[in-house]
Scaffold this motif. Structure first.
Motif, mmCIF file in Angstrom:
data_model
loop_
_atom_site.group_PDB
_atom_site.id
_atom_site.type_symbol
_atom_site.label_atom_id
_atom_site.label_comp_id
_atom_site.label_asym_id
_atom_site.label_seq_id
_atom_site.Cartn_x
_atom_site.Cartn_y
_atom_site.Cartn_z
ATOM 1 N N VAL A 205 -1.227 -9.354 -4.158
ATOM 2 C CA VAL A 205 -2.688 -9.462 -4.097
ATOM 3 C C VAL A 205 -3.061 -10.550 -3.103
ATOM 4 N N TRP A 206 -4.330 -10.504 -2.671
ATOM 5 C CA TRP A 206 -4.787 -11.610 -1.838
ATOM 6 C C TRP A 206 -5.673 -12.527 -2.665
ATOM 7 N N TRP A 352 -15.619 -8.972 5.157
ATOM 8 C CA TRP A 352 -14.173 -9.075 5.338
ATOM 9 C C TRP A 352 -13.428 -8.549 4.113
ATOM 10 N N GLU A 353 -14.004 -8.731 2.941
ATOM 11 C CA GLU A 353 -13.381 -8.183 1.734
ATOM 12 C C GLU A 353 -13.342 -6.660 1.801
ATOM 13 N N ARG A 354 -14.421 -6.037 2.304
ATOM 14 C CA ARG A 354 -14.430 -4.580 2.437
ATOM 15 C C ARG A 354 -13.370 -4.118 3.430
ATOM 16 N N LEU A 355 -13.208 -4.865 4.529
ATOM 17 C CA LEU A 355 -12.196 -4.487 5.512
ATOM 18 C C LEU A 355 -10.805 -4.533 4.888
ATOM 19 N N LEU A 356 -10.493 -5.608 4.165
ATOM 20 C CA LEU A 356 -9.174 -5.738 3.551
ATOM 21 C C LEU A 356 -8.955 -4.660 2.490
ATOM 22 N N ALA A 357 -9.976 -4.425 1.669
ATOM 23 C CA ALA A 357 -9.849 -3.401 0.633
ATOM 24 C C ALA A 357 -9.659 -2.020 1.259
ATOM 25 N N GLY A 358 -10.320 -1.775 2.387
ATOM 26 C CA GLY A 358 -10.172 -0.503 3.079
ATOM 27 C C GLY A 358 -8.772 -0.281 3.609
ATOM 28 N N LEU A 359 -8.025 -1.353 3.803
ATOM 29 C CA LEU A 359 -6.639 -1.251 4.266
ATOM 30 C C LEU A 359 -5.659 -1.119 3.098
ATOM 31 N N VAL A 388 -7.987 -16.215 3.320
ATOM 32 C CA VAL A 388 -7.266 -15.582 2.219
ATOM 33 C C VAL A 388 -5.804 -15.993 2.274
ATOM 34 N N VAL A 389 -5.162 -15.930 1.130
ATOM 35 C CA VAL A 389 -3.736 -16.197 1.004
ATOM 36 C C VAL A 389 -3.057 -14.879 0.653
ATOM 37 N N TYR A 390 -2.159 -14.413 1.535
ATOM 38 C CA TYR A 390 -1.530 -13.112 1.300
ATOM 39 C C TYR A 390 -0.207 -13.043 2.031
#
Length: 442
Positions: A205-206, A352-359, A388-390
């Motif tokens: 998770v991030w 940016w959260e939407r972009l990450l979730a979309g990936l 973010v930490v990932y």
């Protein structure tokens, strides 16, 4: 036909070469480390494979050690070694791909190659898993970053025309330095992006919220004695051990309720069997998710320590071998803070959260705050940025900081693919932001 690997044999060779270089933090070892050599090797590989420009390879200035919040352990070590020598052994590396661009067109990746003490751990690769200190935390992820960047450039060579990619390999992440002469220094120089990704073993998770730790040191200043007359001295082993247990019991539940955690860490008095040690020290790490929680836990730690010393005096007053220790317990002990009051990472950014979730990336749910951990990502928070930490693997599952530290090739391959897709998506977003709005009639 099988899909071509992103994390190639050449990346594996680089990782093994980096694992063989002793980059133990000077806060944990008296031996001179080889972090500068590791930084140069990483930069040279990145230049060959991605065209990365070495924007910076230098240590932080001595002024970095005089800013607010520098841990006492850092100051003591720098004084013993000499500030210049201490910092010169720990340069920060900054690579840039795509030229210098405005922050909104810049993405940053941050990782570290300094490690905790290695304990003589064997280094190797069995075709499935890499072994050695730094394989999971964080040399493995650092090499996978390069593999992902390389793959993105191969698929979209024009990527560098639309965005700037920064890669930081920082010093001062391990050993309790909290990034004060690493990430903090680079952030204050302006080397941050609109999106900042910190490579850490994040368990799939991030995190956009992380804890920060404070460290309490309880010291005892008593008198030694021989084992033939233990009653004549002060028993630091007995007192610090019992007070440490009381601190863990008293702080564990309140820390969890506040979203933090407690680690009863190093206890040192001595190693001889025929002596009562009157001096010693106990370390306690307390992680907190907010400044408010940190202050509450700091005050609670101090109160728990006072109460534990009073209980010790009552419980051991009638034991001849411990009577003197019990009588003098509160007078002989002093609690101080190695570090406290540092900021935490706590940021949100819907787009940016939407972009990450979309990936396909998953954000750590708000109802699982206990999964967060401490790293130096908090230094990059700024208006308009998202940090973010990932990273691949997990701290526990991959044995970070232990003799079983390792990282699977499959995890590094997966992470490289995720970095590739993130870069392609970020470049598309940056390109769209630069396009002028179209006007005219239909």
């Amino acid at each position: 036909m099988s899909k071509a690997r992103l994390f190639t044999d050449e990346h594996a060779e680089l990782l093994l070469a980096l694992l063989r270089l002793d980059t133990v933090s000077p806060l944990e070892s008296d031996a001179p480390g080889r972090l500068p050599e590791a930084q140069r090797a990483y930069a040279a590989f990145a230049a060959r494979r991605t065209g990365a420009e070495q924007a910076l390879l230098e240590p932080a200035p001595p002024e970095s050690l005089r800013r607010e919040g520098v841990p006492l352990s850092v100051l003591r070590r720098a004084e013993r070694t000499g500030e210049q020598a201490f910092l010169a052994a720990q340069p920060n590396l900054l690579l840039r791909i795509g030229g210098q661009r405005p922050r909104e067109e810049t993405i940053l990746f941050n990782f570290h190659m300094d490690t905790v003490a290695d304990g003589g751990q064997e280094i190797g690769f069995d075709g499935i898993r890499f072994y050695g200190r730094g394989s999971a935390d964080m040399k493995g992820a650092g090499v996978a970053l390069l593999a992902g960047i390389e793959a993105a450039l191969a698929e979209a060579p024009e990527l560098a025309e639309h965005c700037s990619v920064l890669v930081q390999s920082v010093s001062g992440e391990e050993g309790g330095a909290m990034g004060v002469y690493g990430t903090r220094e680079l952030a204050e120089l302006g080397h941050v992006g609109a999106l900042n990704v910190f490579a850490e073993p994040s368990g799939g998770v991030w995190f956009d919220r992380s804890t920060t730790s404070m460290t309490a040191r309880l010291e005892m200043f008593g008198e030694d004695a021989t084992d033939d007359a233990p009653q004549a001295g002060h028993n630091a082993t007995l007192l610090l051990g019992q007070v440490g247990g009381a601190l863990l019991r008293g702080l564990s539940e309140p820390a969890r309720e506040l979203g933090g955690k407690v680690c009863l860490a190093g206890l040192h008095t001595g190693g001889m069997h025929n002596k009562v040690y009157g001096t010693g020290s106990l370390l306690l790490n307390v992680a907190y998710p907010s400044a408010h929680a940190g202050e509450k836990l700091r005050l609670l730690t101090e109160r728990c320590a006072r109460d534990a010393l009073l209980r010790f005096a009552d419980e051991w007053a009638d034991v001849p071998e411990a009577r003197r220790t019990a009588r003098d317990a509160s007078r002989l002990c002093r609690l101080s803070w190695e570090k406290s009051g540092l900021p935490v990472l706590d940021n949100r950014h819907p787009s940016w959260e939407r972009l990450l979730a979309g990936l396909g990336w998953a954000r750590n749910p708000d109802d699982r705050p206990e999964r967060a951990f401490t790293c130096d990502a908090m230094w990059t928070m700024a208006k308009g940025c998202y940090t973010v930490v990932y990273g691949p693997g997990s701290l526990e599952g991959n044995g970070a900081h232990t003799a079983r530290e390792s990282m699977e090739l499959a995890e590094l391959e997966r992470y490289a693919g995720q970095i590739k897709e993130l870069l392609l998506a970020f470049a598309r977003t940056a390109r769209k932001k630069r396009q002028p709005e179209r006007t005219g009639s239909a």
